[in-house]
Every structure is written in structure tokens, then in C-alpha cells.
Write an enzyme that holds these catalytic residues in place. Structure first.
Site, PDB file in Angstrom:
ATOM      1  N   LYS A  13       0.894  -1.314   0.008  1.00 44.16           N
ATOM      2  CA  LYS A  13       0.037   0.165  -0.142  1.00 44.16           C
ATOM      3  C   LYS A  13       0.924   1.229   0.148  1.00 44.16           C
ATOM      4  O   LYS A  13       0.739   2.557  -0.979  1.00 44.16           O
ATOM      5  CB  LYS A  13      -1.007  -0.099   1.178  1.00 44.16           C
ATOM      6  CG  LYS A  13      -1.880  -1.383   1.333  1.00 44.16           C
ATOM      7  CD  LYS A  13      -2.712  -1.108   2.456  1.00 44.16           C
ATOM      8  CE  LYS A  13      -2.101  -1.065   3.858  1.00 44.16           C
ATOM      9  NZ  LYS A  13      -1.486  -2.497   4.406  1.00 44.16           N
ATOM     10  N   ARG A  88      -9.573   0.587   8.954  1.00 43.69           N
ATOM     11  CA  ARG A  88      -9.084  -0.723   9.241  1.00 43.69           C
ATOM     12  C   ARG A  88     -10.128  -1.357   9.926  1.00 43.69           C
ATOM     13  O   ARG A  88     -10.092  -2.499  10.086  1.00 43.69           O
ATOM     14  CB  ARG A  88      -7.949  -0.422  10.107  1.00 43.69           C
ATOM     15  CG  ARG A  88      -6.542  -0.641   9.469  1.00 43.69           C
ATOM     16  CD  ARG A  88      -5.701  -0.570  10.693  1.00 43.69           C
ATOM     17  NE  ARG A  88      -4.330  -1.281  10.315  1.00 43.69           N
ATOM     18  CZ  ARG A  88      -3.200  -0.936   9.775  1.00 43.69           C
ATOM     19  NH1 ARG A  88      -3.308   0.218   9.121  1.00 43.69           N
ATOM     20  NH2 ARG A  88      -2.350  -1.684   9.636  1.00 43.69           N
ATOM     21  N   ARG A 127      11.836  -5.572   5.005  1.00 38.65           N
ATOM     22  CA  ARG A 127      11.512  -4.335   4.832  1.00 38.65           C
ATOM     23  C   ARG A 127      12.899  -3.209   5.517  1.00 38.65           C
ATOM     24  O   ARG A 127      13.031  -3.450   6.704  1.00 38.65           O
ATOM     25  CB  ARG A 127      10.175  -3.686   5.123  1.00 38.65           C
ATOM     26  CG  ARG A 127      10.047  -2.232   5.075  1.00 38.65           C
ATOM     27  CD  ARG A 127       8.696  -1.658   5.085  1.00 38.65           C
ATOM     28  NE  ARG A 127       7.855  -2.326   6.227  1.00 38.65           N
ATOM     29  CZ  ARG A 127       6.784  -2.234   6.539  1.00 38.65           C
ATOM     30  NH1 ARG A 127       5.867  -1.516   5.446  1.00 38.65           N
ATOM     31  NH2 ARG A 127       5.994  -2.436   7.352  1.00 38.65           N
ATOM     32  N   ARG A 160      11.556  -1.233  11.001  1.00 39.82           N
ATOM     33  CA  ARG A 160      10.300  -1.013  12.041  1.00 39.82           C
ATOM     34  C   ARG A 160      10.324  -2.117  13.238  1.00 39.82           C
ATOM     35  O   ARG A 160      10.398  -3.172  12.889  1.00 39.82           O
ATOM     36  CB  ARG A 160       9.099  -1.034  10.931  1.00 39.82           C
ATOM     37  CG  ARG A 160       8.559   0.292  10.692  1.00 39.82           C
ATOM     38  CD  ARG A 160       7.421   0.502   9.843  1.00 39.82           C
ATOM     39  NE  ARG A 160       6.301  -0.274  10.214  1.00 39.82           N
ATOM     40  CZ  ARG A 160       5.234  -0.322   9.478  1.00 39.82           C
ATOM     41  NH1 ARG A 160       5.168   0.252   8.417  1.00 39.82           N
ATOM     42  NH2 ARG A 160       4.085  -0.954  10.018  1.00 39.82           N
ATOM     43  N   ARG A 171       0.020  -9.192  13.331  1.00 35.30           N
ATOM     44  CA  ARG A 171      -0.738  -8.075  12.515  1.00 35.30           C
ATOM     45  C   ARG A 171      -1.473  -8.736  11.259  1.00 35.30           C
ATOM     46  O   ARG A 171      -2.722  -8.366  11.064  1.00 35.30           O
ATOM     47  CB  ARG A 171       0.143  -7.319  11.768  1.00 35.30           C
ATOM     48  CG  ARG A 171       0.854  -6.112  12.888  1.00 35.30           C
ATOM     49  CD  ARG A 171       2.135  -5.581  12.479  1.00 35.30           C
ATOM     50  NE  ARG A 171       2.343  -5.067  11.200  1.00 35.30           N
ATOM     51  CZ  ARG A 171       3.169  -4.828  10.441  1.00 35.30           C
ATOM     52  NH1 ARG A 171       4.347  -5.113  10.915  1.00 35.30           N
ATOM     53  NH2 ARG A 171       3.097  -4.102   9.456  1.00 35.30           N
TER      54      ARG A 171
HETATM   55  P1  AP5 Z   1       4.840  -1.501   2.066  1.00 39.65           P
HETATM   56  O1  AP5 Z   1       4.661  -0.722   0.729  1.00 39.65           O
HETATM   57  O2  AP5 Z   1       5.595  -1.077   3.047  1.00 39.65           O
HETATM   58  O3  AP5 Z   1       3.408  -2.539   2.516  1.00 39.65           O
HETATM   59  P2  AP5 Z   1       2.319  -1.688   3.190  1.00 39.65           P
HETATM   60  O4  AP5 Z   1       1.268  -2.580   2.632  1.00 39.65           O
HETATM   61  O5  AP5 Z   1       2.123  -0.268   3.028  1.00 39.65           O
HETATM   62  O6  AP5 Z   1       2.836  -2.524   4.597  1.00 39.65           O
HETATM   63  P3  AP5 Z   1       2.507  -1.972   6.128  1.00 39.65           P
HETATM   64  O7  AP5 Z   1       3.437  -2.848   7.105  1.00 39.65           O
HETATM   65  O8  AP5 Z   1       3.170  -0.657   6.281  1.00 39.65           O
HETATM   66  O9  AP5 Z   1       1.063  -1.910   6.480  1.00 39.65           O
HETATM   67  P4  AP5 Z   1       0.573  -1.780   7.753  1.00 39.65           P
HETATM   68  O10 AP5 Z   1      -0.852  -1.685   7.485  1.00 39.65           O
HETATM   69  O11 AP5 Z   1       0.606  -2.969   8.718  1.00 39.65           O
HETATM   70  O12 AP5 Z   1       1.099  -0.701   8.373  1.00 39.65           O
HETATM   71  P5  AP5 Z   1       0.764   0.613   9.125  1.00 39.65           P
HETATM   72  O13 AP5 Z   1       1.888   1.453   9.178  1.00 39.65           O
HETATM   73  O14 AP5 Z   1      -0.444   1.246   8.314  1.00 39.65           O
HETATM   74  O15 AP5 Z   1       5.676  -2.865   1.459  1.00 39.65           O
HETATM   75  C1  AP5 Z   1       6.153  -3.781   2.386  1.00 39.65           C
HETATM   76  C2  AP5 Z   1       7.539  -4.328   1.874  1.00 39.65           C
HETATM   77  O16 AP5 Z   1       7.416  -5.078   0.706  1.00 39.65           O
HETATM   78  C3  AP5 Z   1       8.412  -3.170   1.512  1.00 39.65           C
HETATM   79  O17 AP5 Z   1      10.019  -3.568   1.781  1.00 39.65           O
HETATM   80  C4  AP5 Z   1       8.581  -3.190  -0.064  1.00 39.65           C
HETATM   81  O18 AP5 Z   1       9.634  -2.638  -0.666  1.00 39.65           O
HETATM   82  C5  AP5 Z   1       8.363  -4.659  -0.595  1.00 39.65           C
HETATM   83  N1  AP5 Z   1       7.297  -4.773  -1.572  1.00 39.65           N
HETATM   84  C6  AP5 Z   1       5.930  -3.758  -1.820  1.00 39.65           C
HETATM   85  N2  AP5 Z   1       5.558  -4.207  -3.093  1.00 39.65           N
HETATM   86  C7  AP5 Z   1       6.235  -5.294  -3.372  1.00 39.65           C
HETATM   87  C8  AP5 Z   1       6.050  -6.115  -4.738  1.00 39.65           C
HETATM   88  N3  AP5 Z   1       4.913  -5.927  -5.475  1.00 39.65           N
HETATM   89  N4  AP5 Z   1       7.167  -7.173  -4.649  1.00 39.65           N
HETATM   90  C9  AP5 Z   1       8.024  -7.366  -3.906  1.00 39.65           C
HETATM   91  N5  AP5 Z   1       8.304  -6.527  -2.854  1.00 39.65           N
HETATM   92  C10 AP5 Z   1       7.419  -5.430  -2.555  1.00 39.65           C
HETATM   93  O19 AP5 Z   1       0.193   0.372  10.656  1.00 39.65           O
HETATM   94  C11 AP5 Z   1       1.118   0.151  11.663  1.00 39.65           C
HETATM   95  C12 AP5 Z   1       0.421  -0.164  12.969  1.00 39.65           C
HETATM   96  O20 AP5 Z   1      -0.319   1.333  13.272  1.00 39.65           O
HETATM   97  C13 AP5 Z   1      -0.803  -1.086  13.008  1.00 39.65           C
HETATM   98  O21 AP5 Z   1      -0.439  -2.301  13.402  1.00 39.65           O
HETATM   99  C14 AP5 Z   1      -1.722  -0.393  14.020  1.00 39.65           C
HETATM  100  O22 AP5 Z   1      -1.128  -0.709  15.327  1.00 39.65           O
HETATM  101  C15 AP5 Z   1      -1.603   1.144  13.823  1.00 39.65           C
HETATM  102  N6  AP5 Z   1      -2.611   1.511  12.968  1.00 39.65           N
HETATM  103  C16 AP5 Z   1      -2.142   2.275  11.728  1.00 39.65           C
HETATM  104  N7  AP5 Z   1      -3.415   2.665  11.322  1.00 39.65           N
HETATM  105  C17 AP5 Z   1      -4.484   2.349  12.039  1.00 39.65           C
HETATM  106  C18 AP5 Z   1      -5.719   2.376  11.892  1.00 39.65           C
HETATM  107  N8  AP5 Z   1      -6.463   2.933  10.733  1.00 39.65           N
HETATM  108  N9  AP5 Z   1      -6.452   2.234  12.992  1.00 39.65           N
HETATM  109  C19 AP5 Z   1      -6.151   1.435  13.941  1.00 39.65           C
HETATM  110  N10 AP5 Z   1      -4.487   1.245  14.250  1.00 39.65           N
HETATM  111  C20 AP5 Z   1      -3.950   1.542  13.063  1.00 39.65           C
END
Ligand code: AP5
Length: 216
Positions: A13, A88, A127, A160, A171
Site C-alpha cells: 500500500k 481498518r 523491509r 520497523r 498483525r
Molecule cells: P509496503 O509498501 O511497506 O507495505 P504496506 O502494505 O504499506 O505495509 P505496512 O506494514 O506499512 O502496512 P500496515 O498496514 O501493517 O502498517 P501501518 O503503518 O499502516 O511494502 C512492504 C515491503 O514489501 C517493502 O519492503 C516493499 O519494498 C516490499 N514490496 C512492496 N510491494 C512489493 C512487490 N510488489 N514485490 C516485492 N516486494 C514488494 O500500521 C502499523 C500499525 O499502526 C498497526 O499495526 C496499528 O497498530 C496502527 N494503525 C495504523 N493505522 C491504524 C488504523 N487506521 N486503526 C488502528 N490502528 C492503526
């Protein structure tokens, strides 16, 4: 253009959102990045969020909703926005609908990146993120030119704290229980587009652009 990215942790994403902001000139709104910024600054909100994030649990809605409302009202969201990591839960999606209605706006696309769990664990544990500009890398799929240094700004790359295997598995469990129902939610609204997120970064970008520009 008002877009929501759906998909499990590691689906890509953030990677895709960062590419689209360049092309369309609209901001990425990542609730995860916003929470990490609060943590880095040591705010009360950041301290509260930390205990949930480190366990891979969702941060309570009241914290998230206030933060998103404030962000969406900023001037750079006038032409559109890309929501990444929000909503979410169905409760967050309903709150977003109400918020947008009050602002005279609506969502145009919910883009769901579909990726099997085993691939997600590999993506997340590999990552690396720039401490300075937030650019993302992967030790196997998208390595930086110089190990440990960002190609864009030369900043230090870090892992991270929630990207260890145990927290990643939690997660994913939280995603399947609480976030996956949003796929049906947006299908019922007629704005869902599903994308095979196991392809290469470039192939996925092309597919997303085709959808957004009405060619697919
Ligand atoms: P990346 O693009 O970083 O993936 P992502 O989908 O953005 O994953 P996140 O881990 O950031 O999502 P998340 O939803 O768990 O985290 P968030 O920060 O929102 O890609 C991942 C890796 O793969 C990278 O190394 C990239 O280079 C590689 N890659 C990407 N595409 C690829 C491809 N096609 N092929 C190969 N490699 C690829 O949330 C973190 C925490 O915050 C949550 O656990 C929660 O505690 C809290 N939080 C955040 N938002 C909320 C909410 N709305 N409500 C409640 N709690 C929340």
C-alpha cells in the site's frame, strides 16, 4: 480523486501510494506514518499508540478518527487524497463515509491489494525504511544501492520494530479478523477494484494506473 488502499500489512500500500503521489499530485495519508511521527516526537498520542502498535494490535478508533479528520481538512487534500492504512475496521469505514459526506466529498476507488500471507511475512521482515524521508526498500526485492543508506537522501535505513516475525503474524491475524470485511463493504458500494499484489512493483503500478485512468 479520492482513493482508499486496502490490503494486509506488507501488501504494498505504502509503496504504491508513494508512486501515485508523484503522478497525480495528491497526498498520501498513512495513519501508520502519522502514528510513528507522534511516537518519534514523544507526544501523548504517540505514547498511547505505542503499546498497541508494538503488539500488532489496532490503535483505538477515537485516536485515529480525530487524527484523520484533522488531516483531511488540510488544503492539500482539496484535489484528492490517498488513504493508506485507514479505514481498518467497518466502524472506521462508516465514520469516514460520514466525515466525507459532511465535507461534500465521496470516495472514488477502493483498491484492494491481494497477497498470500507467506509472501507478506517475507516482505515485512525484509523491509527497511529511511529514518529521514520514509522511502521504503526491501533487502531482496528493492535493495538500496549502498547497504543501509537511502538512495534518495542518504539517510540511515532502519527496520520497523513491528516487522519482527511474531508481531507480523499477529498483525496478519488482526487484518483477517477486523480489516478484511472491508473488501465486502466496498464491494457493496460498487467502488472496489481487486489487484493481484503478488506481482512486481512495476506491474502493480501499471494496473492501478489503468484502473484510475479508466482503461481497465
Ligand atoms: P509496503 O509498501 O511497506 O507495505 P504496506 O502494505 O504499506 O505495509 P505496512 O506494514 O506499512 O502496512 P500496515 O498496514 O501493517 O502498517 P501501518 O503503518 O499502516 O511494502 C512492504 C515491503 O514489501 C517493502 O519492503 C516493499 O519494498 C516490499 N514490496 C512492496 N510491494 C512489493 C512487490 N510488489 N514485490 C516485492 N516486494 C514488494 O500500521 C502499523 C500499525 O499502526 C498497526 O499495526 C496499528 O497498530 C496502527 N494503525 C495504523 N493505522 C491504524 C488504523 N487506521 N486503526 C488502528 N490502528 C492503526
Amino acid at each position: 480523486m479520492n482513493i482508499v488502499f486496502l490490503g494486509p500489512p506488507g501488501a504494498g500500500k505504502g509503496t504504491q501510494a508513494k508512486i501515485l503521489i508523484e503522478r497525480y499530485g495528491i497526498p498520501q495519508i498513512s495513519t501508520g506514518d502519522m502514528l510513528r511521527e507522534h511516537r518519534a516526537k514523544g507526544t501523548e498520542l504517540g505514547k498511547k499508540a505505542q503499546e498497541y502498535m508494538d503488539k500488532g494490535q489496532l490503535v483505538p478508533d477515537e485516536i485515529i478518527l480525530g487524527m484523520v479528520k484533522e488531516r483531511l481538512s488540510q488544503a492539500d487534500c482539496e484535489k484528492g487524497f490517498i488513504l493508506d492504512g485507514f479505514p481498518r475496521t467497518v466502524a472506521q469505514a462508516e465514520a469516514l463515509d460520514k466525515l466525507l459526506l459532511d465535507m461534500g466529498k465521496k470516495l472514488d476507488f477502493a483498491l484492494a491489494l491481494i497477497v498470500p500471507d507467506d509472501l507478506l511475512v517475507e516482505r515485512l521482515t525484509g523491509r527497511r525504511t529511511c529514518k529521514n524521508c520514509g522511502m521504503m526498500y526491501h533487502i531482496k526485492y528493492k535493495p538500496s544501492k549502498v547497504e543501509g543508506k537511502c538512495d534518495v537522501c542518504g539517510g540511515e535505513l532502519y527496520q520497523r520494530p513491528d516487522d519482527n516475525e511474531e508481531t507480523v503474524r499477529n498483525r496478519l491475524k488482526v487484518y483477517h479478523e477486523q480489516t478484511a470485511p472491508l473488501i465486502e463493504y466496498y464491494r457493496n458500494k460498487g467502488i472496489l477494484r481487486e489487484i493481484d499484489g503478488s506481482k512486481s512493483i512495476e506491474e502493480i503500478t501499471q494496473q492501478i494506473i489503468s484502473i484510475l485512468e479508466g482503461k481497465a
